[in-house]
Design a protein around this motif. Structure first.
Motif, short mmCIF file in Angstrom:
data_model
loop_
_atom_site.label_atom_id
_atom_site.label_comp_id
_atom_site.label_asym_id
_atom_site.label_seq_id
_atom_site.Cartn_x
_atom_site.Cartn_y
_atom_site.Cartn_z
N PHE A 93 0.83 -1.22 0.00
CA PHE A 93 0.00 0.00 0.00
C PHE A 93 0.86 1.26 0.00
N TRP A 94 2.01 1.20 0.66
CA TRP A 94 2.89 2.36 0.75
C TRP A 94 4.00 2.25 -0.29
N SER A 95 4.32 3.38 -0.92
CA SER A 95 5.35 3.38 -1.95
C SER A 95 6.01 4.75 -2.01
N LEU A 136 15.28 19.19 -12.63
CA LEU A 136 14.07 19.06 -11.83
C LEU A 136 14.04 17.70 -11.15
N TYR A 137 13.90 17.70 -9.84
CA TYR A 137 13.84 16.49 -9.04
C TYR A 137 12.47 16.40 -8.37
N ARG A 138 11.93 15.19 -8.31
CA ARG A 138 10.65 14.99 -7.63
C ARG A 138 10.74 13.72 -6.79
N ILE A 139 10.38 13.82 -5.52
CA ILE A 139 10.28 12.66 -4.63
C ILE A 139 8.89 12.69 -4.03
N PHE A 140 8.19 11.55 -4.07
CA PHE A 140 6.78 11.52 -3.72
C PHE A 140 6.47 10.27 -2.91
N PHE A 141 5.95 10.44 -1.69
CA PHE A 141 5.55 9.32 -0.83
C PHE A 141 4.06 9.10 -0.98
N ARG A 142 3.68 7.85 -1.29
CA ARG A 142 2.33 7.55 -1.74
C ARG A 142 1.66 6.50 -0.86
N ARG A 143 0.32 6.57 -0.85
CA ARG A 143 -0.50 5.57 -0.15
C ARG A 143 -1.67 5.18 -1.03
N ALA A 144 -1.78 3.87 -1.33
CA ALA A 144 -2.92 3.39 -2.10
C ALA A 144 -4.19 3.52 -1.27
N ILE A 145 -5.22 4.11 -1.84
CA ILE A 145 -6.49 4.31 -1.16
C ILE A 145 -7.48 3.21 -1.51
N GLY A 155 -3.02 8.56 -3.15
CA GLY A 155 -2.60 9.94 -2.96
C GLY A 155 -1.38 10.01 -2.08
N GLY A 156 -0.81 11.20 -1.96
CA GLY A 156 0.37 11.31 -1.13
C GLY A 156 0.93 12.73 -1.08
N LEU A 157 2.10 12.82 -0.49
CA LEU A 157 2.80 14.09 -0.32
C LEU A 157 4.21 13.97 -0.89
N GLY A 158 4.71 15.08 -1.43
CA GLY A 158 6.04 15.04 -2.00
C GLY A 158 6.66 16.41 -2.08
N VAL A 159 7.75 16.50 -2.80
CA VAL A 159 8.43 17.77 -3.00
C VAL A 159 9.08 17.77 -4.38
N HIS A 160 8.96 18.89 -5.08
CA HIS A 160 9.68 19.14 -6.32
C HIS A 160 10.87 20.04 -6.00
N GLY A 161 12.03 19.69 -6.46
CA GLY A 161 13.21 20.52 -6.27
C GLY A 161 13.71 21.02 -7.61
N LEU A 162 13.87 22.32 -7.74
CA LEU A 162 14.34 22.93 -8.98
C LEU A 162 15.74 23.47 -8.78
N ASN A 163 16.70 22.93 -9.54
CA ASN A 163 18.07 23.41 -9.51
C ASN A 163 18.29 24.25 -10.77
N PHE A 164 18.53 25.55 -10.59
CA PHE A 164 18.54 26.49 -11.72
C PHE A 164 19.85 27.25 -11.76
N LYS A 165 20.47 27.27 -12.96
CA LYS A 165 21.68 28.07 -13.19
C LYS A 165 21.50 28.85 -14.49
#
Length: 281
Positions: A93-95, A136-145, A155-165
């Motif tokens: 269920f968790w991923s 662009l980096y994305r890490i997302f913690f998920r739960r099957a409903i 659904g789940g929660l995550g974060v997008h990280g933008l590295n810009f130069k």
């Protein structure tokens, strides 16, 4: 291309070491590990500001004088992308899912509009080298409903990280006086959290249709930002441990910062198809 073929050979070889019995479910609904690699073909709209007074508009490429470019970047350029999924809980269920892609360019251009960057002015008609790189980096913690024989909703929660130069180099002016050859650089890492949902419908053990959406909007003190990441797609399972995925990805990322230490804005939009080879086990 050689890199992708190497990945495919590795995934098939590694996946065959697992003696998993086939069932009626599509592997996207059951397997613990899914790894994808391929190409993303986005149209791009990149705008940025520094110190609250920079304006970068349309500029022309020196070689073909085509004003339908932004910062000299062809809209049709492809970029490598990579993602993975790991269902780490016993009941699956968790991923956790991770995604990555990068784009970049460095070109000599003729400025079609005046650019004011960090108190240095680069005039219209001047020649300059403009470059930027976005990771662009994305890490997302998920739960099957909800799960079933042919579907999965979660659904789940995550974060997008933008590295810009970004940088610009050319003849600059300060207060109307030539400052000679000047180079201006900026770099930033911008994390933006998000909530998200996904749905998979697999009518057979070969075909699966999926859709996901990430969203977030935030305003804290002198920082505000927003994010949309929408991706519908289809997956065909070629053999037990190897599939191919085609999807369309729309990503919009904007951040405004108004601090004493840094004032700037980033407004990025990517949209287009992506093709990936998937290994699952």
């Amino acid at each position: 291309m050689k890199g992708i073929l190497t990945i495919v050979v590795f995934l098939v070889t590694f996946g065959s070491a697992f003696s998993q019995q086939e069932d009626d479910k599509h592997p996207l609904l059951t397997d613990r590990f899914i790894i994808g690699a391929g190409w993303y073909f986005p149209a791009r709209d990149v705008k940025l500001g520094v110190e609250g007074n920079i304006s970068i508009g349309e500029i022309e490429e020196l070689e073909d004088i085509d004003i339908d470019r932004t910062l000299g970047l062809n809209e049709g350029d492809k970029t490598f992308n990579f993602n993975f999924l790991w269902r780490f809980s016993k009941n699956k269920f968790w991923s956790v899912r991770g995604d990555y892609f990068r784009v970049g360019t460095s070109r000599n251009v003729i400025l079609d509009e005046e650019i004011e960057w960090d108190e240095i002015t680069y005039p219209v008609g001047g020649e300059a080298n403009v470059s930027y790189e976005i990771g662009l980096y994305r890490i997302f913690f998920r739960r099957a409903i909800s799960t079933g024989q042919k579907h999965e909703l979660g659904g789940g929660l995550g974060v997008h990280g933008l590295n810009f130069k970004a940088s610009i180099e050319g003849e600059g002016f300060v207060g109307g006086t030539s400052a000679g050859l000047e180079r201006s650089d900026i770099s930033a890492f911008l994390p933006l959290p998000n909530i998200g949902f996904w749905y998979i419908w697999a009518p057979t053990d070969r075909w699966a249709f999926s859709a996901s959406v990430d969203w977030f909007g935030i305003k804290i003190d002198n920082i505000s930002g927003g994010l949309w990441n929408v991706s519908p797609g289809v997956t065909f399972q070629i053999i037990r441990n190897l599939g191919v995925n085609v999807n369309y990805q729309f990503l919009k990322f904007n951040v405004d910062i108004n601090k004493d230490s840094f004032k700037g804005s980033f407004d990025l939009k990517f949209s287009g198809p992506a093709l990936r080879i998937l290994g699952n086990f």
